[in-house]
Design an enzyme around this catalytic site. Sequence first.
Site, short mmCIF file in Angstrom:
data_model
loop_
_atom_site.label_atom_id
_atom_site.label_comp_id
_atom_site.label_asym_id
_atom_site.label_seq_id
_atom_site.Cartn_x
_atom_site.Cartn_y
_atom_site.Cartn_z
N GLU A 193 0.84 -1.20 0.00
CA GLU A 193 0.00 0.00 0.00
C GLU A 193 0.88 1.25 0.00
O GLU A 193 0.41 2.36 -0.20
CB GLU A 193 -0.89 0.05 1.24
CG GLU A 193 -2.28 -0.50 1.01
CD GLU A 193 -2.29 -1.92 0.51
OE1 GLU A 193 -1.72 -2.79 1.20
OE2 GLU A 193 -2.84 -2.17 -0.57
N ASN A 269 -0.97 -7.12 -4.05
CA ASN A 269 -1.33 -6.13 -5.06
C ASN A 269 -0.11 -5.34 -5.53
O ASN A 269 0.95 -5.39 -4.93
CB ASN A 269 -2.36 -5.16 -4.48
CG ASN A 269 -1.87 -4.50 -3.21
OD1 ASN A 269 -1.97 -5.09 -2.13
ND2 ASN A 269 -1.30 -3.32 -3.31
N ASP A 314 -6.49 -3.84 -5.93
CA ASP A 314 -5.99 -4.41 -4.67
C ASP A 314 -6.43 -5.86 -4.48
O ASP A 314 -6.71 -6.31 -3.38
CB ASP A 314 -6.43 -3.55 -3.45
CG ASP A 314 -5.74 -3.96 -2.16
OD1 ASP A 314 -4.66 -4.57 -2.23
OD2 ASP A 314 -6.29 -3.67 -1.07
CA CA Z 1 -3.34 -4.55 -0.29
#
Ligand code: CA
Length: 684
Positions: A193, A269, A314
Site C-alpha cells: 500500500e 497487489n 488491490d
Molecule cells: Ca493490499
Amino acid sequence: MTIVGRHCCNILILIALLMASCGIESSEDGNSKLAQNWSKHGFTDHEQRFSPLNQIDDKNVDRLGLVWSFETRTYRGLEATPLVVDGILYTTASWSVVFAIDARTGKEIWNWDPQVPRSYAYRACCDVINRGVALYQGKVYTGTLDGRLAALNAKTGKVIWEVVTVDQSQPYTITGAPRVIGGKVIIGNSGAEFDVRGYVSAYDGETGEQLWRFHTVPGNPSEPFESPALEKAAKTWSGEWWKSGGGGTVWDSIAYDPDLDLLYVGTGNGSPWNRHLRSPGGGDNLFLASILALRPDTGDLVWHYQTTPGDTWDYTATQHMILADLEIQGESRKVLMQAPKNGFFYVLDRANGQLISANNYVPVNWALKIDEQSGRPVEAPGSDYRSGRVTVKPGPLGGHNWQPMSYNPETGLVYIPAQELASSFAQDLSFEHLPGTRHLGVDLGVPESPAEVPSGYLLAWNPIEQKEEWRVQHPGPWNGGTLTTTGNLVFQGTGDGRFVAYRANDGEKLWEMWAGSGVIAAPVTYQLDGVQYVSLMAGWGGAYPLVSGGPATTVSPPVSVGRVLTFALDGRLTLPPPAKRQQPPSDSLSLTASAAEIEQGGRLFSRWCDRCHGPGAVSGGLIKDLRYSTAPVFDMYPDIVLEKMLEARGMPSFKGWLNQEQTELIRSYVMKRASELRSQGDVQ
Ligand code: CA
C-alpha cells in the site's frame, strides 16, 4: 502407538489423521501426538485446518464452555493462530509480542516483547497485528512488525538469533506467520500500500543465515535481474515501475507439499494500485496477485498462476491456500484451493499450476468469468475507473481476506469467511509519488447505491462442483477464520463478538458463546490429558475497522482487552459483558474557520489521516475517535501532528508532509466534525 481405552475413536483419529496429513514428514513421536498437538500454522503443511479430534462433536458441543481466559494486555487486533505442543500454547498479540502459556491452566510461562517502535502504526496498512509463530526443534520463530525475524528458546523465550529481513528505511512490515520447511524458516513481508518491492526469503533455522530470496516483481531493468524468472516477468511491465517498488508482497499465505517438494506462496497487489500509473503501457505485471510454486531448497520458481493479471483493484492472492486431494471427473487430483480477494474460488493442479476450475464465491462485477482454457479472467466492461467513478465488487477488502478458511475431507466442503464489501473507485487525479506514504493512485469511496450493504457470512463451498452448499448470514462483514473437525463441526468467531459451532454438513448452529470482543482470528483444537480443547484469540481489529471507520462500529462491540480463550466440554467460566459506548463530551468548541477552509481541511484529512482515524473522522473503534476530543486537545494539534507528542501511542510526525497552515485546516475540519457530534449525536 499403543491403542488403549477408546479403541474405536483412536482408530478413527488415526485414519482421519493419515488422510489429513498424507505426505507430512513422519515424527518419531508418532501420529497420535501429531493429532493431539496443533504444531503448524494450518495444522499440517497442507494448511487444511481440519482436526481429526472428535471428543467434541455435533452431539455434545452444546456442553462446550470456557475453561480459561488469558489477557494479552493489548487493545488492537488479534489475528494469530496459536500453536500448541506438549501442553504449551504459543501465540502472538498486537505489536508482535509473543506469549507462551500453559495450555491446561492459561498461566503465562514467558513473553517476548520485541519493542517495536510505535511509529510503525503508520507504516502498517492494516493494524499492528501478527498472525503467529512457527515451532521447530525447540525454537519459536516469529516475525516482528518492524521487519525482524527472531528465533526464541521455546522453554525460556530468550532470543537465540535475530535478523533484520527488510530495509528498515522503507515502509516494510511483517504481519504473517513464518513457516519452517526442512529446517528453513520462510518469511515474507507487507507494504504494497506504500511503495515497496515484494519478496520471500528463507533463513537457516539454526543460525539465522539468509539462504535465498525470491523477489516477486522485477527491479530496475538496467541492473542485473536476480533470477531468469524476473527477466521474463520484466517484459510484462512498462514505464518506471521500480521507482515505486511495484508491490507484490508475500504477506500471509504459505503452504508446502512434501511429495512434490513445492513451496507455495501468494503475492499481493501492485504499488501503486492503479495499473495505469504503475505500468502505463499495460501488461500483466508478473508476479502480482499470483500463486507461486518455488523449490524450497533454492527459491527457484517452478510455476506461477496469476489470479488477476494487471491488478488494479488491490486483488491480492495472499489469501489462505489449501492443499488437498480431490476426486474430479473420476480422477484423483492433487489440488491447491484459494479464494482470493477478487471473488473467484480457484482449484489448481498444484503440480503444474494449471487451472482446473474457477467460479465466483461472492458477487463479482470486475470480471465476467475465468476462462478455463487460458486460465485468465475476462474483464467486464465498466470495471476500468480511468474514465469515471465506478462501483467495484468485491472492494479492496476482498470477498475473503486473510481470515483462514478450512477444508473438511469428510464433508468435502471448504468453509470460507466470506464478505461483500463493494467499493467505489475513481482515478486519483492529484496522485504523486511521495516515498513512504500511502500509495494507491485511487480515490476510494463508499458505493452510492443503497443496495451495496456491507455483509458477511460463513460460506460452505463445494470445490468440486464449484458451488455453494449452505451459508450462515452474520450481522456484518469481517468475521473470524474457521476450524473444522471430524466431529462434524465448524467453529467460527464473529465480528459481533460470538464464538459459534455449526454442524459441518448442513450449517445448523449448535452452540454459541459471548467472546468478550469482536473476533477475527481462527480457532485451533488439541488434546491434553485426554481432554479436547479449542483455543481462540479474541481481539477486534485489522483492516476493516481501521480503514472503514464508522460502519465497523455498527456491529462490533466496543474494543476490549485482547484475550486467548480456551474451551472444553463442561467449562464454566464467563466473560465480562461489553463495555458501554462512550458518550460525546458536553463542552462547546469555538470554531472560526470558513466553510471553504473546512472543506480544504476535509480533503487533507482524507489524504493523510483517514486511513487510521476513519473516513469523516469517525473511528472504527481501534483508535480514539477524534470527534470526542476536548478543546485542550485541539489546542495541541501542532505538537501532535507536526512534532512527536503522541509518537509513543503510534501517531507519527507529519512534518515534511504537512505544514502549519495545513495542520490548522485539518484541525478546523475535525473540530467541525466534533461540533456536529455534540449537536447531533453519533449518527456518523
Ligand atoms: Ca493490499
